[in-house]
Write an enzyme that holds these catalytic residues in place. Structure first.
Site, short mmCIF file in Angstrom:
data_model
loop_
_atom_site.label_atom_id
_atom_site.label_comp_id
_atom_site.label_asym_id
_atom_site.label_seq_id
_atom_site.Cartn_x
_atom_site.Cartn_y
_atom_site.Cartn_z
N HIS A 1 -2.11 7.67 -58.38
CA HIS A 1 -2.87 8.65 -59.16
C HIS A 1 -2.76 8.26 -60.64
O HIS A 1 -1.76 7.69 -61.04
CB HIS A 1 -2.23 10.02 -58.91
CG HIS A 1 -2.96 11.19 -59.47
ND1 HIS A 1 -2.86 11.57 -60.78
CD2 HIS A 1 -3.79 12.08 -58.88
CE1 HIS A 1 -3.60 12.67 -60.97
NE2 HIS A 1 -4.18 12.99 -59.83
N ASP B 1 6.46 9.63 -56.51
CA ASP B 1 5.53 10.72 -56.81
C ASP B 1 5.33 11.49 -55.51
O ASP B 1 4.63 11.04 -54.60
CB ASP B 1 4.22 10.10 -57.32
CG ASP B 1 3.11 11.14 -57.47
OD1 ASP B 1 3.31 12.30 -57.05
OD2 ASP B 1 2.04 10.77 -57.99
N GLN C 1 1.96 14.81 -53.15
CA GLN C 1 1.23 15.03 -51.90
C GLN C 1 2.13 14.99 -50.67
O GLN C 1 1.63 15.08 -49.55
CB GLN C 1 0.11 13.98 -51.75
CG GLN C 1 -0.94 14.03 -52.83
CD GLN C 1 -1.75 15.33 -52.83
OE1 GLN C 1 -1.73 16.12 -51.88
NE2 GLN C 1 -2.47 15.56 -53.92
N LYS D 1 0.85 22.73 -55.71
CA LYS D 1 0.37 22.06 -54.48
C LYS D 1 1.20 22.49 -53.28
O LYS D 1 0.88 22.15 -52.14
CB LYS D 1 0.43 20.55 -54.64
CG LYS D 1 -0.58 20.03 -55.66
CD LYS D 1 -0.61 18.52 -55.69
CE LYS D 1 -1.24 17.97 -56.95
NZ LYS D 1 -2.70 17.93 -56.91
N CYS E 1 -8.97 10.84 -59.47
CA CYS E 1 -7.95 10.35 -60.42
C CYS E 1 -7.25 9.10 -59.90
O CYS E 1 -6.04 8.93 -60.08
CB CYS E 1 -6.91 11.42 -60.74
SG CYS E 1 -7.59 12.87 -61.51
#
Ligand code: PMP
Length: 404
Positions: free
Chosen positions: A122, A199, A202, A225, A363
């Site tokens: 991202h 990261d 997600q 999220k 993104c």
């Protein structure tokens, strides 16, 4: 097991209509909807506990501080960190990565040093490193992938040099859905004595994550999220690493003492939390974590896997539909294009049918370049979605296709 009707009743927004059609919300990778308990937590705390945290002797300030610090413990337990000192509250994944890029870059990187990213990052795990590159003259190496959207681990191994200072990769791609082998990626980096940032924007909403098992030095995720409020997120860091890093911002809360001659900083995590934190948000995040924990992350993962398999099967039956990202290990994200229909047209027309999908580059423009496309349509699923909603998506896509 998931009782989806019972769960849906906890999310008031899911029963609204758009354009007189029942809302089908498939933009969960961008943000998730909030259960009633999270929204009520925000309202109730503002109504009955609100006071600035950490510096008050009065009752409300102490109660607000207790809630805020209890939220840190809830996050710690959720990701199985060793200590609450390893949990830094931030605004979200983006701020967590910027914090680390600034701070790690300041302390440990010099001109000529290298950071390893992957092709499916991202922008929030690319641009902070580019800003650091401009400031410090470091360079960025990129792990490539195969056409299924899986990282090429042999190529990854070749990227290390004595200049490599950090590896920073996404756990789950927000475009392809690929679940990267982050434990292996971390172990390989450790063979070179290189620390790792994952990261987790997600992954955290969809699967159990365990910091002690993963063993990465740093891990970032966003509250919004994972069914929590906007404006709050987390940077996890191993305590010995956090204490080695300089602060990212200066101000109140992050100091032990200040004089014009000399300031002594707090230890982690407060050292990285200058200013009034979003203490209402952190309590809301804790409520969200309690909510998903009660359902069970493994139940969530199993149900979302079933939904994704079903959606993949049904979408593959649609004439001219191409799916981007067919990794063996895949999360609940499906990116696709249909024939020559522009992703924006597809998204706009699906919206008129009440179906919320995301369109564009998500993104991740370097990934779009790798795929040779400008953008995709992306449907991303949550445990509150149903197979009937997927049927509505498939019918919608067929309807739109007929129009072209
Ligand atoms: N990384 C990934 C993989 C993401 O999907 C996102 C959000 N789309 C981010 C980072 C940034 O998260 P936030 O905007 O909450 O900071």
């Amino acid at each position: 097991m998931i009782d989806v009707e019972k769960i849906r009743a906890d999310f008031p927004i899911l029963s609204r209509t758009v354009y007189d059609k029942p809302l089908v919300y498939f933009d969960n990778s961008a943000t998730t909807q909030k259960p009633r308990c999270v929204v009520e937590s925000l309202v109730n705390e503002y109504y009955s506990v609100n006071a600035n945290v950490h510096r008050g002797v009065h009752f409300l300030s102490q109660q607000a501080t207790e809630l805020h610090e209890a939220a840190r413990e809830t996050v710690r337990a959720f990701i199985n960190a060793r200590s609450t000192n390893e949990i830094v509250f931030t605004r979200g994944t983006t701020e967590s990565i910027n914090l680390l890029a600034y701070s790690f870059g300041e302390a440990f990187m010099q001109e000529g040093d290298e950071v390893i990213l992957s092709v499916m990052e991202h922008h929030s795990n690319i641009v902070p490193w580019q800003i650091l590159a401009a400031r410090k003259g470091i360079s960025i190496k990129v792990i490539p992938m195969n056409d299924n959207g899986e990282l090429l681990m042999d190529e990854y191994k070749k990227l290390f040099s004595e200049k490599t200072k950090l590896v920073s990769v996404t756990h789950v791609s927000n475009v392809l859905g690929t679940v990267n082998p982050v434990k292996e990626i971390t172990a390989i980096a450790h063979e070179h004595n290189v620390p790792v940032l994952i990261d987790g924007a997600q992954s955290v909403p969809h699967m159990t994550v365990d910091m002690q098992d993963l063993d990465a030095e740093f891990f970032a995720f966003s509250g919004h999220k994972v069914y929590g409020p906007t404006g709050v997120g987390v940077l996890y860091g191993k305590e010995e690493w956090l204490n080695k890093l300089p602060p990212y911002q200066g101000g109140g809360e992050m100091i032990q003492s200040v004089s014009f001659e000399k300031t002594v900083f707090e230890q982690a995590p407060l050292k990285f939390e200058a200013g009034t934190p979003d203490y209402i948000g952190t309590t809301g995040l804790a409520k969200a974590i309690d909510y998903v924990t009660a359902i069970g992350m493994d139940n969530i993962a199993a149900y979302e896997h079933e939904l994704t398999e079903y959606a993949t099967r049904r979408l593959k039956d649609v004439d001219g539909l191409r799916i981007f990202g067919e990794a063996e290990h895949k999360g609940s994200v499906i990116s696709f294009l249909v024939g020559n229909i522009h992703h924006l047209d597809m998204g706009t027309l699906l919206d008129r049918l009440g179906i919320a999908v995301r369109t564009g580059h998500h993104c991740a423009q370097p990934l779009m370049i790798r795929l040779g496309i400008e953008g995709t349509v992306r449907a991303s699923f949550s445990f509150y979605n149903t197979k009937e909603e997927i049927d509505a998506l498939v019918d919608g896509i067929k309807k739109v296709s007929k129009m072209f």
